[in-house]
Scaffold this motif. Structure first.
Motif, PDB file in Angstrom:
ATOM      1  N   VAL A   1     -11.044   7.260   0.323  1.00  0.00           N
ATOM      2  CA  VAL A   1     -10.186   8.385  -0.098  1.00  0.00           C
ATOM      3  C   VAL A   1     -10.202   9.725   0.423  1.00  0.00           C
ATOM      4  CG1 VAL A   1     -10.283   9.899  -2.395  1.00  0.00           C
ATOM      5  CG2 VAL A   1     -10.633   7.293  -2.775  1.00  0.00           C
ATOM      6  N   TYR A   2     -11.217  10.197   0.885  1.00  0.00           N
ATOM      7  CA  TYR A   2     -11.514  11.461   1.813  1.00  0.00           C
ATOM      8  C   TYR A   2     -10.539  11.165   2.890  1.00  0.00           C
ATOM      9  CZ  TYR A   2     -15.729  12.847  -0.833  1.00  0.00           C
ATOM     10  OH  TYR A   2     -16.476  13.408  -1.949  1.00  0.00           O
ATOM     11  N   LYS A   3     -10.466   9.974   3.382  1.00  0.00           N
ATOM     12  CA  LYS A   3      -9.499   9.902   4.662  1.00  0.00           C
ATOM     13  C   LYS A   3      -8.122   9.872   4.219  1.00  0.00           C
ATOM     14  CE  LYS A   3      -8.388   6.375   8.069  1.00  0.00           C
ATOM     15  NZ  LYS A   3      -7.250   5.232   7.745  1.00  0.00           N
ATOM     16  N   ALA A   4      -7.759   9.450   3.271  1.00  0.00           N
ATOM     17  CA  ALA A   4      -6.473   9.085   2.632  1.00  0.00           C
ATOM     18  C   ALA A   4      -5.846  10.795   2.521  1.00  0.00           C
ATOM     19  CB  ALA A   4      -6.186   8.301   1.436  1.00  0.00           C
ATOM     20  N   MET A   5      -6.840  11.447   1.712  1.00  0.00           N
ATOM     21  CA  MET A   5      -6.641  12.641   1.171  1.00  0.00           C
ATOM     22  C   MET A   5      -6.458  13.575   2.244  1.00  0.00           C
ATOM     23  SD  MET A   5      -9.123  13.327  -1.979  1.00  0.00           S
ATOM     24  CE  MET A   5      -9.554  15.020  -1.861  1.00  0.00           C
TER      25      MET A   5
ATOM     26  N   VAL B   1       1.787   8.375   1.606  1.00  0.00           N
ATOM     27  CA  VAL B   1       0.939   8.860   2.761  1.00  0.00           C
ATOM     28  C   VAL B   1      -0.420   8.685   2.474  1.00  0.00           C
ATOM     29  CG1 VAL B   1      -0.168  10.756   4.208  1.00  0.00           C
ATOM     30  CG2 VAL B   1       2.466  10.593   3.784  1.00  0.00           C
ATOM     31  N   PHE B   2      -0.803   8.737   0.967  1.00  0.00           N
ATOM     32  CA  PHE B   2      -2.132   8.536   0.758  1.00  0.00           C
ATOM     33  C   PHE B   2      -2.390   7.056   0.905  1.00  0.00           C
ATOM     34  CE2 PHE B   2      -5.200   7.377  -2.535  1.00  0.00           C
ATOM     35  CZ  PHE B   2      -6.290   8.227  -2.291  1.00  0.00           C
ATOM     36  N   GLY B   3      -1.455   6.368   0.191  1.00  0.00           N
ATOM     37  CA  GLY B   3      -1.437   4.844   0.224  1.00  0.00           C
ATOM     38  C   GLY B   3      -1.432   4.097   1.662  1.00  0.00           C
ATOM     39  N   GLU B   4      -0.701   4.630   2.587  1.00  0.00           N
ATOM     40  CA  GLU B   4      -0.714   4.312   3.968  1.00  0.00           C
ATOM     41  C   GLU B   4      -2.087   4.432   4.811  1.00  0.00           C
ATOM     42  OE1 GLU B   4       4.034   4.871   4.922  1.00  0.00           O
ATOM     43  OE2 GLU B   4       2.808   6.125   5.591  1.00  0.00           O
TER      44      GLU B   4
END
Length: 124
Positions: free
Chosen positions: A64-68, A119-122
């Motif tokens: 989650v942190y990486k996607a955020m 972008v979050f999902g990717e």
């Protein structure tokens, strides 16, 4: 007229079915939930939110942190944040003038949030 009332009128005119809530407005667009937060005390602040896009727990917290981080570093005026400790919310926050053109502002803001969601999902 306050920003929330202007937004309510705009959404109704465009065929949305916004619900008035204590925090502002809630509505759906393209199968997603959106919130327009009441900031009438600061009429130059426009805040559109896509709430609850991902649950957060100990097993996925680093993903989650990486996607955020990907959203926060690459999508203009979008912000990803963990709300209430367990849910990712996406925000589109803008400073607007006293006579905003919601016909330009709202579609662009919705597009920004949709892009941030992608972008979050990717990156999740």
């Amino acid at each position: 007229m306050g920003t929330t009332k202007m937004m309510l009128d705009y959404l109704r005119k465009e065929g949305f079915q916004p619900e008035e809530e204590s925090f502002g407005l809630a509505f759906r667009y393209q199968m997603k939930n959106y919130l327009f937060l009441n900031n009438d005390e600061d009429p130059s602040f426009f805040q559109l939110v896509m709430p609850g896009i991902c649950s957060v727990d100990d097993q996925n917290r680093m993903r989650v942190y990486k996607a955020m981080d990907a959203v926060n570093s690459s999508v203009k005026v979008a912000k990803a944040s963990i709300f209430d400790g367990d849910s990712v919310w996406l925000y589109c926050e803008l400073l607007i003038d006293s006579t905003p053109e919601l016909g330009d502002l709202v579609p662009r803001s919705l597009g920004i949030l949709q892009h941030a969601y992608k972008v979050f999902g990717e990156n999740y």
